[in-house]
Design a protein around this motif. Structure first.
Motif, PDB file in Angstrom:
ATOM      1  N   VAL A  75       0.829  -1.209   0.000  1.00 42.63           N
ATOM      2  CA  VAL A  75       0.000   0.000   0.000  1.00 42.63           C
ATOM      3  C   VAL A  75       0.864   1.259   0.000  1.00 42.63           C
ATOM      4  O   VAL A  75       0.647   2.175  -0.793  1.00 42.63           O
ATOM      5  CB  VAL A  75      -0.957   0.016   1.205  1.00 42.63           C
ATOM      6  CG1 VAL A  75      -1.716   1.341   1.276  1.00 42.63           C
ATOM      7  CG2 VAL A  75      -1.933  -1.150   1.131  1.00 42.63           C
ATOM      8  N   VAL A  76       1.846   1.327   0.893  1.00 46.00           N
ATOM      9  CA  VAL A  76       2.605   2.577   1.049  1.00 46.00           C
ATOM     10  C   VAL A  76       3.793   2.681   0.093  1.00 46.00           C
ATOM     11  O   VAL A  76       4.141   3.769  -0.357  1.00 46.00           O
ATOM     12  CB  VAL A  76       3.072   2.775   2.502  1.00 46.00           C
ATOM     13  CG1 VAL A  76       1.887   2.957   3.429  1.00 46.00           C
ATOM     14  CG2 VAL A  76       3.953   1.635   2.980  1.00 46.00           C
ATOM     15  N   PHE A  77       4.437   1.534  -0.242  1.00 39.79           N
ATOM     16  CA  PHE A  77       5.629   1.561  -1.088  1.00 39.79           C
ATOM     17  C   PHE A  77       5.380   1.078  -2.517  1.00 39.79           C
ATOM     18  O   PHE A  77       6.203   1.306  -3.400  1.00 39.79           O
ATOM     19  CB  PHE A  77       6.742   0.702  -0.480  1.00 39.79           C
ATOM     20  CG  PHE A  77       7.105   1.070   0.927  1.00 39.79           C
ATOM     21  CD1 PHE A  77       7.260   2.397   1.304  1.00 39.79           C
ATOM     22  CD2 PHE A  77       7.295   0.085   1.888  1.00 39.79           C
ATOM     23  CE1 PHE A  77       7.602   2.735   2.610  1.00 39.79           C
ATOM     24  CE2 PHE A  77       7.640   0.405   3.188  1.00 39.79           C
ATOM     25  CZ  PHE A  77       7.781   1.738   3.566  1.00 39.79           C
ATOM     26  N   GLY A  78       4.279   0.360  -2.731  1.00 42.65           N
ATOM     27  CA  GLY A  78       3.967  -0.127  -4.070  1.00 42.65           C
ATOM     28  C   GLY A  78       4.559  -1.466  -4.412  1.00 42.65           C
ATOM     29  O   GLY A  78       4.484  -1.921  -5.558  1.00 42.65           O
ATOM     30  N   HIS A  79       5.141  -2.155  -3.443  1.00 43.18           N
ATOM     31  CA  HIS A  79       5.716  -3.482  -3.703  1.00 43.18           C
ATOM     32  C   HIS A  79       5.897  -4.221  -2.384  1.00 43.18           C
ATOM     33  O   HIS A  79       5.869  -3.634  -1.307  1.00 43.18           O
ATOM     34  CB  HIS A  79       7.058  -3.369  -4.429  1.00 43.18           C
ATOM     35  CG  HIS A  79       8.136  -2.700  -3.606  1.00 43.18           C
ATOM     36  ND1 HIS A  79       9.011  -3.398  -2.812  1.00 43.18           N
ATOM     37  CD2 HIS A  79       8.469  -1.380  -3.463  1.00 43.18           C
ATOM     38  CE1 HIS A  79       9.838  -2.566  -2.218  1.00 43.18           C
ATOM     39  NE2 HIS A  79       9.527  -1.334  -2.593  1.00 43.18           N
ATOM     40  N   GLN A 151       6.918   1.528 -10.168  1.00 41.54           N
ATOM     41  CA  GLN A 151       5.959   1.842 -11.225  1.00 41.54           C
ATOM     42  C   GLN A 151       4.510   1.863 -10.740  1.00 41.54           C
ATOM     43  O   GLN A 151       3.680   2.580 -11.287  1.00 41.54           O
ATOM     44  CB  GLN A 151       6.106   0.819 -12.368  1.00 41.54           C
ATOM     45  CG  GLN A 151       7.484   0.809 -13.004  1.00 41.54           C
ATOM     46  CD  GLN A 151       7.888   2.166 -13.570  1.00 41.54           C
ATOM     47  OE1 GLN A 151       7.088   2.836 -14.222  1.00 41.54           O
ATOM     48  NE2 GLN A 151       9.120   2.567 -13.308  1.00 41.54           N
ATOM     49  N   LYS A 152       4.203   1.086  -9.729  1.00 39.64           N
ATOM     50  CA  LYS A 152       2.818   0.994  -9.273  1.00 39.64           C
ATOM     51  C   LYS A 152       2.439   2.180  -8.400  1.00 39.64           C
ATOM     52  O   LYS A 152       3.267   2.752  -7.700  1.00 39.64           O
ATOM     53  CB  LYS A 152       2.616  -0.316  -8.496  1.00 39.64           C
ATOM     54  CG  LYS A 152       2.763  -1.565  -9.354  1.00 39.64           C
ATOM     55  CD  LYS A 152       2.535  -2.825  -8.528  1.00 39.64           C
ATOM     56  CE  LYS A 152       2.689  -4.068  -9.397  1.00 39.64           C
ATOM     57  NZ  LYS A 152       2.520  -5.316  -8.618  1.00 39.64           N
ATOM     58  N   GLU A 153       1.148   2.530  -8.445  1.00 42.61           N
ATOM     59  CA  GLU A 153       0.652   3.582  -7.561  1.00 42.61           C
ATOM     60  C   GLU A 153       0.815   3.143  -6.113  1.00 42.61           C
ATOM     61  O   GLU A 153       0.608   1.983  -5.779  1.00 42.61           O
ATOM     62  CB  GLU A 153      -0.825   3.854  -7.849  1.00 42.61           C
ATOM     63  CG  GLU A 153      -1.093   4.548  -9.168  1.00 42.61           C
ATOM     64  CD  GLU A 153      -2.572   4.863  -9.332  1.00 42.61           C
ATOM     65  OE1 GLU A 153      -3.400   4.173  -8.699  1.00 42.61           O
ATOM     66  OE2 GLU A 153      -2.901   5.789 -10.082  1.00 42.61           O
TER      67      GLU A 153
END
Length: 387
Positions: A75-79, A151-153
């Motif tokens: 959620v917070v870092f995207g991975h 790359q992810k939100e």
């Protein structure tokens, strides 16, 4: 980092930071099926790790902590992180050290002069070292997002975008990178500890009440089957498991005294005047363990108290596991989602057994900021249909 973030701020600053945090979390799928899929994926890694134990007695606290932290990390870092990632493990160990020290360091909130005594009696200096380690870990992840390496939100990118949008509009805001750092720290720290500890307590209660485990498994088999893993859409079909989760939250009372609050106006309670500015320490066990509310067996583990006469799950207003009021836990919906998916996946596939069948693990706990169970080992034996 006093006066930053959400947890230790108030007034208009708190309103904007909490409001924007909730807005971003909802955008990222908080409480929605899109995030449930991510939790489901991490639960799959968790189950695989349990299979790899091959029924060996193990203390799964660190594994559980890493799995839950990975959900928050997404959620917070995207991975997510591999469970053997040294930076990730170092951050998790630092968080555990900070939590272990909190009972002593909290003295500094009331007796500030103690910090000047020799030998670091309150472990304030030691705690600061570990807090800085966590902050450095978060800063590296923030920088990776800022440089476009992720790359992810994620929460970081959305918060930075919100700052940019407000600046372009010329709108006055309290949002900045310092607040972002503190909020990410709070989400990563708070979202890892309480949920993982609740899972550990849930397993412990079931070990001491084996009939509960069989009811959970039977409910899953009858309503979900064994051809697929349970998902978030199955929650209404598994009210007994829901009751077990609620009873675990109630009885363990994970954050018994919450965080200090301040009375923002004069108020009268039962004939006593509480002046504005008075420091207030909530006492949640006085509600969670009150015999007048829950009956004479309030200190007993009985999930049925959360089921109505038709076997449907009920949610009494006295159930305040995630606090209440305007400062209710930000991650309540995510925590409930994680608890359901992790525990349903576990009890569908495994029979959970104590290390020694003749000696059940202790129900005593280690007092502190959170209610931590005594260390114990457990065996996860795959049920016949999964072998």
């Amino acid at each position: 980092m006093v006066g930053l973030g959400v947890v230790f701020t108030d007034g208009d600053l708190w309103k904007e930071q909490r409001g924007k945090t909730l807005q971003i979390l909802k955008k990222l799928g908080m409480g929605k099926n899109v995030l449930a899929e991510r939790v489901q994926e991490e639960a799959g890694f968790f189950i695989k790790a349990l299979i790899d134990l091959k029924g060996k007695p193990t203390n799964i606290k660190d594994l559980t902590y890493a799995c839950v932290s990975n959900v928050v990390s997404y959620v917070v870092f995207g991975h997510r992180f591999e469970y053997n990632d040294p930076r990730f493990l170092n951050a998790l160990q630092s968080m555990k050290t900070v939590l272990n020290n909190l009972q002593v360091t909290s003295v500094l909130n009331f007796l500030s002069f103690v910090r000047y005594l020799p030998f670091d009696l309150t472990k304030g200096k030691e705690t600061k070292v570990y807090v800085d380690l966590i902050l450095n870990f978060v800063k590296r992840e923030m920088e990776a997002t800022h440089q476009g390496k992720v790359q992810k939100e994620n929460f970081i990118s959305e918060y930075l975008n919100e700052i940019k949008n407000l600046e372009e509009k010329g709108t006055k805001t309290t949002m900045d990178k310092d607040h972002l750092l503190k909020i990410v720290f709070e989400l990563f720290f708070g979202g890892s500890e309480t949920t993982s500890q609740t899972i550990i307590w849930g397993i412990l209660y079931v070990l001491n009440h084996p009939e509960v485990q069989e009811k959970i498994h039977r409910e899953i088999v009858e309503n979900v089957g064994t051809d697929r893993v349970p998902n978030i859409l199955d929650r209404p079909k598994l009210p007994y498991l829901g009751a077990v989760i609620m009873e675990t939250l109630r009885l363990s009372c994970m954050v018994p005294y919450s965080l200090p609050h301040s009375c923002y106006r004069d108020v009268e309670v039962n004939g006593y005047t509480v002046p504005k500015g008075t420091l207030i320490i909530p006492n949640f066990p006085s509600i969670a363990h009150d015999e007048k509310i829950w009956g004479e067996d309030a200190m007993s583990f009985r999930p049925e108290r959360f089921l109505d006469v038709n076997g449907k799950l009920k949610n009494p207003e006295e159930f305040v596991a995630f606090s209440l009021g305007r400062r209710v836990c930000l991650g309540e919906s995510l925590a409930n989602m994680e608890l359901f998916i992790f525990l349903s996946s576990m009890f569908q596939r495994f029979e959970v057994k104590p290390e020694d069948p003749g000696c059940l693990p202790s129900m005593e706990f280690i007092p502190g900021f959170t209610t931590i169970s005594m260390p114990y080992k457990v065996r996860f034996e795959q049920r016949e249909q999964f072998i």
